[in-house]
Design a protein around this motif. Structure first.
Motif, short mmCIF file in Angstrom:
data_model
loop_
_atom_site.label_atom_id
_atom_site.label_comp_id
_atom_site.label_asym_id
_atom_site.label_seq_id
_atom_site.Cartn_x
_atom_site.Cartn_y
_atom_site.Cartn_z
N LEU A 61 0.54 -1.01 -0.27
CA LEU A 61 -0.14 -0.01 0.70
C LEU A 61 1.24 1.22 0.10
O LEU A 61 1.36 1.28 0.81
N VAL A 62 0.44 1.91 -1.16
CA VAL A 62 1.08 3.05 -0.61
C VAL A 62 0.58 4.53 -0.64
O VAL A 62 -0.67 4.53 -1.51
N VAL A 63 0.49 5.44 0.11
CA VAL A 63 -0.67 6.32 0.61
C VAL A 63 0.38 7.54 0.37
O VAL A 63 1.41 7.79 0.58
N LYS A 64 -0.16 8.70 -0.36
CA LYS A 64 0.44 10.00 -0.45
C LYS A 64 -0.21 10.27 -0.21
O LYS A 64 -1.23 11.15 -0.90
N GLY A 65 0.41 12.27 0.36
CA GLY A 65 0.07 12.87 0.35
C GLY A 65 0.90 14.14 -0.50
O GLY A 65 1.45 14.05 -1.34
N LYS A 66 0.86 15.48 -0.16
CA LYS A 66 0.74 16.58 -1.03
C LYS A 66 2.79 16.48 -0.54
O LYS A 66 3.25 17.14 -1.43
N CYS A 67 3.33 16.28 0.52
CA CYS A 67 4.87 16.54 0.86
C CYS A 67 5.10 15.10 0.87
O CYS A 67 6.83 14.99 1.39
N ASP A 68 4.83 14.07 1.13
CA ASP A 68 4.61 13.39 1.94
C ASP A 68 4.38 12.07 1.80
O ASP A 68 2.92 12.49 1.31
N SER A 69 4.25 10.71 1.84
CA SER A 69 4.18 9.44 2.24
C SER A 69 4.25 8.18 2.98
O SER A 69 5.62 8.65 3.39
N LEU A 70 3.90 7.33 2.70
CA LEU A 70 3.86 5.91 3.08
C LEU A 70 3.66 4.98 2.31
O LEU A 70 2.62 4.82 1.33
N CYS A 71 4.47 3.92 2.36
CA CYS A 71 4.14 2.14 2.23
C CYS A 71 4.54 1.48 3.20
O CYS A 71 5.42 1.87 3.81
N LEU A 72 3.41 0.50 3.36
CA LEU A 72 3.56 -0.68 4.08
C LEU A 72 2.98 -1.67 2.95
O LEU A 72 3.03 -2.03 1.92
N THR A 73 3.97 -2.51 3.44
CA THR A 73 3.49 -4.60 2.20
C THR A 73 2.74 -5.13 4.02
O THR A 73 2.81 -5.62 5.03
N THR A 74 1.92 -6.24 3.08
CA THR A 74 1.18 -7.27 4.12
C THR A 74 1.26 -8.47 3.25
O THR A 74 1.35 -8.35 1.96
N ASP A 75 1.07 -9.82 3.72
CA ASP A 75 1.48 -10.85 3.32
C ASP A 75 -0.74 -11.48 3.23
O ASP A 75 -0.29 -12.67 2.83
N ASN A 76 -1.04 -10.89 4.17
CA ASN A 76 -2.03 -11.50 4.37
C ASN A 76 -3.81 -10.46 3.41
O ASN A 76 -4.52 -10.82 4.48
N GLY A 77 -2.96 -9.27 3.20
CA GLY A 77 -4.33 -8.05 2.35
C GLY A 77 -4.72 -7.30 3.57
O GLY A 77 -5.20 -7.01 3.29
N SER A 78 -4.23 -7.25 4.84
CA SER A 78 -4.75 -6.40 6.49
C SER A 78 -3.40 -5.46 6.08
O SER A 78 -2.39 -5.92 6.22
N PHE A 79 -4.16 -4.11 6.14
CA PHE A 79 -2.74 -3.33 5.96
C PHE A 79 -3.16 -2.82 7.28
O PHE A 79 -4.30 -1.88 7.96
N ASN A 80 -2.53 -2.38 8.25
CA ASN A 80 -2.64 -1.95 9.73
C ASN A 80 -1.64 -0.40 9.92
O ASN A 80 -0.26 -0.29 9.50
N ILE A 81 -2.37 1.21 9.32
CA ILE A 81 -1.25 1.93 9.01
C ILE A 81 -1.17 2.30 10.54
O ILE A 81 -1.37 2.65 11.31
N PRO A 82 0.12 3.25 10.74
CA PRO A 82 1.42 3.39 11.32
C PRO A 82 0.54 4.90 12.20
O PRO A 82 0.24 5.51 11.24
N GLN A 83 0.22 4.91 13.37
CA GLN A 83 -0.78 6.55 14.03
C GLN A 83 0.05 7.45 13.66
O GLN A 83 -0.10 8.04 13.01
N LYS A 84 1.31 7.41 14.23
CA LYS A 84 2.11 8.83 14.43
C LYS A 84 2.20 9.05 12.77
O LYS A 84 2.19 10.54 12.35
N GLN A 85 2.79 8.08 11.82
CA GLN A 85 2.53 8.24 10.61
C GLN A 85 1.19 9.07 10.06
O GLN A 85 1.28 9.95 8.83
N TRP A 86 0.55 8.25 10.49
CA TRP A 86 -1.40 8.92 9.39
C TRP A 86 -1.92 9.85 10.43
O TRP A 86 -2.33 10.65 9.76
#
Length: 491
Positions: A61-86
């Motif tokens: 999963l790639v989440v992009k904002g106007k100045c920053d982004s984050l990237c997560l990988t999973t092996d079971n299809g579930s994405f747990n987005i870190p609270q601090k980065q979110w």
């Protein structure tokens, strides 16, 4: 050209992440995510919208904002987005949005699916949500708890579990102006009564009625001194042939106002009559009006269960001398519209009246056709016969969309919906714009929503937003030791 731009965009996205994935191809396939957060509008202070994609296996999963982004990988299809980065992404993209791209792992590399967007509103949401959690089974009402959940993270606390009361019923929690320090809750069966909370002071308000049963459906006057109730003689019916599984019906109901300081009660013949069923009272935010639902009384409510229809009316209320007006305004006319209204709720700014409309009856949580509707009170003239209403189509679904409440800034509603499986009610939120238009609704975020909602199998009932946390150690359900604030006898 379009494919080239899309590929270059993804290349930039991946390069800006804190981990590396090589995009080898893209597809226009739209990901099917649960909960469905595609195209929703969220408050700037909401908890991370974690979700899963069924049947995808290893994914990114790639989440992009106007100045920053984050990237997560999973092996079971579930994405747990870190609270601090979110939270950082939300704060940096207020008034804009986030673009989310899901990538599937193939033998050749990563294949990017069609991205979707989440808009970030500057309108924050109240910090806490209070609800009952209970089993949807008709005979398991004695297994329930009253909970509060922080909407800025995933923290949930049990305020009261009815195991403490040996299976009593927790009913009708209500807050004065969204204040977590001034509220009430009904308890039925063992240690039954209406419990009032004013800061750390707990008291018992005994409400009895000799005509129609226990007072329910409370609505606080903004002064905090009065609470409007309806007293309903209800009964339960399970259908064998109707497309709705069950029904709760009134065999008599009235609306009255209780003074919780003096023990006096006030009612009008226009809100309490033998010829009508009056229910679901709701004070206006300025306290000048009392709204309620009313239907012509039926001689045999079982035989006419699908023909009893409720209108929305209002009557003036003078808190200085406890008097009612001498006429009622009809805002929604069931006879003219052919539907039935329940749960009138006015936004704290006084602008909007949100209600639930179904084809008949007043217990709309039972009805699959129940939809949320809105009336613009600024556009309503009491000289008109009825007010115009609009359905909140972006928030509604093909299943039950019912009990709702407002945020303190009048920009968010939360409501109970059975859209996921037609059985369990879950809390959904929607943004209300200044012009009354509504965004697509989104489900209360969980750290692992799929397992949380599927495995626990609870209904989330009577969702009410409050401004901050209820600071109470526990509810003391002991009538012998609880201070009896006042006794109201309703005749």
């Amino acid at each position: 050209m379009k494919q080239t731009i899309y590929f270059l965009l993804l290349t930039w996205l991946v390069a800006s992440c804190n981990r590396t994935i090589d995009i080898v191809d893209f597809t226009d396939d739209e990901p099917i995510v649960y909960p469905d957060y595609r195209g929703v509008v969220v408050p700037v202070n909401i908890a991370p919208l974690c979700f899963s994609v069924d049947g995808i296996g290893t994914a990114a999963l790639v989440v992009k904002g106007k100045c920053d982004s984050l990237c997560l990988t999973t092996d079971n299809g579930s994405f747990n987005i870190p609270q601090k980065q979110w939270k950082r992404l939300l704060a940096d993209n207020v008034g804009g949005g986030l673009d989310l791209t899901i990538c599937k792992k193939s033998d050749e590399g990563w294949v990017a699916m069609k991205p979707f967007r989440i808009e970030v509103s500057a309108d924050s949401i109240d910090q806490y949500l209070v609800y009952r959690r209970l089993n949807p089974g008709y005979g398991l009402w004695n297994r329930m708890s009253l909970c509060q959940r922080c909407l800025e993270n995933y923290d949930e606390e049990v305020i009261y579990d009815n195991k403490e009361g040996r299976g009593n019923c927790i009913n009708c929690h209500s807050f004065c102006n969204g204040n977590p320090n001034k509220w009430q809750v009904h308890i039925r069966m063992r240690h039954g009564g209406t419990y009032l909370f004013d800061g750390n002071v707990q008291s018992l308000l005994k409400l009895k009625d000799r005509s129609h049963g226990n007072p329910v459906y409370p609505s606080w006057h903004p002064s905090g001194r009065y609470i409007a109730y309806s007293n309903n003689n209800t009964f339960f019916l399970i259908h064998t042939l109707d497309h709705n599984r069950w029904e709760v019906m009134d065999d008599g109901s009235d609306v009255f106002v209780a003074d919780i300081e003096t023990g006096e009660q006030y009612r009008s013949s226009l809100t309490s009559s033998d010829s009508s069923f009056e229910t679901f009272p709701a004070f206006s935010p300025d306290g000048r009006y009392l709204y309620f639902c009313t239907a012509e009384a039926a001689g045999n409510v079982i035989a006419s269960f699908d023909s009893v229809r409720y209108s929305i009316c209002r009557i003036e209320f003078n808190a200085q001398n406890h008097s009612f007006g001498n006429h009622v305004d009809t805002l929604y006319n069931a006879d003219l519209d052919g539907g039935s209204a329940s749960f009138p709720r006015i936004s704290p700014d006084g602008r909007w009246l949100c209600f639930t409309r179904s084809s008949y009856g007043n217990f709309s949580i039972c009805h699959r056709d129940a939809d949320l509707c809105m009336i613009d009170l600024n556009a309503y003239d009491s000289a008109d016969s009825v007010a115009r209403y609009v359905k909140l189509d972006n928030a509604n679904s093909s299943q039950v969309d019912s009990y709702h409440s407002w945020s303190s800034n009048s920009r968010w509603i939360v409501f109970s919906s059975k859209r996921d499986d037609a059985i369990y009610t879950k809390p959904y939120f929607a943004h209300i714009n200044a012009d009354g238009s509504v965004s697509k609704a989104f489900l209360l975020p969980q750290r692992d929503a799929r397992n949380r909602y599927d495995l626990e199998m609870d209904c989330y009932n009577l969702p009410e937003m409050i401004r901050s946390r209820i600071k109470i150690d526990r509810i003391i359900l002991d009538t012998a030791s609880t201070n009896t604030k006042t006794q109201v006898s309703v005749n």
